[in-house]
Design a protein around this motif. Sequence first.
Motif: not given
Length: 406
Positions: A312-326, A344-355
């Motif tokens: 698992m990529s470091p960015d994915a781990r970071s996202l999941i850890a931030g979400l699954c915080t007790v 704004q999390h790095p895992w979503f870097k490059g996502t065009d949210w409006d599109a």
Amino acid sequence: MAATAIKNHLPSALLPHHRESSPPKDDPKPLQKQSTQEIHEEREQEKRLVSQWEDHKLALSPSQVSQAPSQKQVGQSQRHLRCEDFDLVKTLGTGTFARVWLARLANAKREDRDKVFALKILRKVDVIRLKQVEHVRNERNVLAVVAGHPFITTMVASFQDQDSLYILLDYCPGGEVFSYLRRARRFNEHTSQFYAAEIVLVLEFLHEHEGVAYRDLKPENILIDAEGHLKLVDFGFAKKVDDRETYTLCGTPEYLAPEVIRNTGHGCAVDWWAFGILVYEFLVGQPPFWDQNPMKIYEQIVAGHVRYPSAMSPDARSLIAGLCTVDVSKRLGNIKGGAKTVKQHPWFKGTDWDALYHRRVQGPIVPHLRGPADTRNFDEYDPEPEGREPYTEELRQRWDASFADF
């Protein structure tokens, strides 16, 4: 630790769950009697609106989606529409008090013959017997409010007759995300990011525009439409909480947040925890907390120790850890900035949210379909049983006012 968790094992995620009741609203004022001709004309107009809703479908902004149903093309209660205005083609799913059909308008014009819907039929007598009157009303009203969001199932209309309640929904021929995930075993990073991003947009809208906690996020409750985009379905557990806390114990064991299990009060933050579990299951193929004994699952969740595969990529781990915080006060999505902190999390870097919101980005899984009415992604079901309990005059006098929302 006593906990009651409800797992929906139905192949179709279009069916309502059981949840707590709330007091009924005041009885509506009686309607003025109409002539037969007026009723016929209004019924034909309602059928035209239903047949044309997709022709006028636009990418509504969140503020436009939040408009009252009377101001939108979709989400309205139709007074004269009836079940016989539709041909019921095939059952898509069944439940304790509902059956969902693939349906098309009866005697449709040539240009309307390929227009199909998912018609959820709820028998009034079963809804009453199972004490689901307020639950069904609430689900219908939440669907009316959110109708028009690009990644939430669209309630085209609702109506009723003597025996049943009807919710007419857009049909998602791709079936459940759960099925694709099981076949693929796991999604790659791109597919996971794409579908996770669409869910972020749904949660942002529900939480920050409507104050609604969804409370049952899982792959079985996410369908894929004909264009490969997601549609969140089954709002049986959804509840308007705003800034308040609720104490109802509901959901699916693997996805429950620690505060739900502890019964310390919960709000919209439970959806961000479940979102972290969902991203993990997308990437790994199974949720991080699992055991055949639900109580063991609860113990793992409360402990909050997530084990990550080495791949698992470091960015994915970071996202999941931030979400699954007790600690809810430190949970990503629930901290200051809300959904923006997730986007704004790095895992979503490059996502065009409006599109993405306006569905200008191609979905990674586009179902292969023979046509608009293709049902290959749904299971086969037994015919509806005969000899059902009748909705008597006594029940009608007692309960019909409670179904006025339909």
